[in-house]
Design a protein around this motif. Sequence first.
Motif, PDB file in Angstrom:
ATOM      1  N   LEU A  37      -5.175   3.842  -2.833  1.00  0.00           N
ATOM      2  CA  LEU A  37      -5.242   4.759  -1.701  1.00  0.00           C
ATOM      3  C   LEU A  37      -6.415   5.694  -1.916  1.00  0.00           C
ATOM      4  O   LEU A  37      -6.483   6.381  -2.935  1.00  0.00           O
ATOM      5  CB  LEU A  37      -3.947   5.556  -1.560  1.00  0.00           C
ATOM      6  N   ASP A  38      -7.350   5.688  -0.972  1.00  0.00           N
ATOM      7  CA  ASP A  38      -8.536   6.537  -1.050  1.00  0.00           C
ATOM      8  C   ASP A  38      -8.301   7.773  -0.198  1.00  0.00           C
ATOM      9  O   ASP A  38      -8.097   7.673   1.020  1.00  0.00           O
ATOM     10  CB  ASP A  38      -9.755   5.758  -0.546  1.00  0.00           C
ATOM     11  N   ASN A  39      -8.328   8.947  -0.834  1.00  0.00           N
ATOM     12  CA  ASN A  39      -8.063  10.198  -0.120  1.00  0.00           C
ATOM     13  C   ASN A  39      -9.324  10.961   0.251  1.00  0.00           C
ATOM     14  O   ASN A  39      -9.242  12.118   0.677  1.00  0.00           O
ATOM     15  CB  ASN A  39      -7.146  11.088  -0.960  1.00  0.00           C
ATOM     16  N   GLU A  80      -3.359   6.477  -6.396  1.00  0.00           N
ATOM     17  CA  GLU A  80      -4.396   7.243  -5.713  1.00  0.00           C
ATOM     18  C   GLU A  80      -5.634   7.372  -6.595  1.00  0.00           C
ATOM     19  O   GLU A  80      -5.550   7.435  -7.819  1.00  0.00           O
ATOM     20  CB  GLU A  80      -3.870   8.623  -5.336  1.00  0.00           C
TER      21      GLU A  80
END
Length: 373
Positions: A257-259, A293
């Motif tokens: 997951l790229d935040n 993440e």
Amino acid sequence: MRRRRFMQACTVVLGGALLAACGTDDSAGTPSGQPGDRDDDRAWLMPEEGDPHRRTWMAFGASAGIWGAELVPETQRALGAIARAIARFEPVSMLVRPSDMAVARDLAGPDVELIEAAIDDLWMRDTGPVFVVGAGRAAVDFNFNGWGEKQDYDNDAEVASIVAARAGVELLHTDLVLEGGGLEVDGEGTAIITESCVLNSNRNPGWKKADVEEELYRLLGIEKVIWLPGIAGRDITDGHTDFYARFVRPGVVVAGLDNDPDSFDYAVTRKHLDILRAATDVHGNTLQVEVLEAPVDVREEFANDDFAAGYINYYVCNGAVIAPEFGDAEADEAARATLARLYPDRQIVQVNIDGIAAGGGGIHCTTQQEPAA
């Protein structure tokens, strides 16, 4: 979670021609290969990465022409660190140019087998064969073409046959062009694949999903494919699966997951999570999806626009998970804790891979497992 876009030695056509090369098409034409027949008994199966290994294969292939002279020493250091970490748990064999043999021996240590070979780069996951098991063992040559002819690959196109010969296994051939990094399997017939890579006209013009699925059934025993869209043209791989989703074991997937809202992976990683959470495996079971993440901060010395700051590209070997750390204490520990929970019977070994990450790759990209069975 930036990744290598186009390295210094790449030759690409810009503008409309590049967009055409990076596009995907699920409907046009017919494949150049002959898909397998599912009425036949399945001859081969690609095991899950966590199954016992005979050894790990690597390539000590960083060069100034591709990586730049300043980055080569740090990249070689990281390759040596990965090889030493894995060698604590299973044998490691590494292809090395004759000119690099002395430095490879110094950095990899005495427990790593070094094999002289002409190589272009270090991405063994993509250039090496994919091992399969059945009545015996075999290896598939998926026709490495420099990720759609973005980089010179004359030597690396021969790596699959070199490794198969050294391993003493039959080499299986296909017309399908695919890299190992674009393929995740659960060992029971389920695969996760990105459309942006495999259905790309720079690899498989004219192939449709059904054609790819039939050939993967013949070669790897894949009966169910979960297709993720990926993203083409933004990194050299056109969005490999192993930067997005990995099987922990059958029924369990860990996804990146790229935040960073400015990242090209921000939206696509969220779309992938939606797809995976709604997907079922070959047995019809809904997947358990865990999230890793990306770190917020990384060490600055080698950070660049291609820096692959994500934890998803780890490698599972006998008794251990070899994972990256990036100097973000909180994120590194969170990733370690998640992996320890997902792999309770394995040691979690974190390695500084800044040189390799600066080239847009990770630990998984540099390795290829040879199954024990």
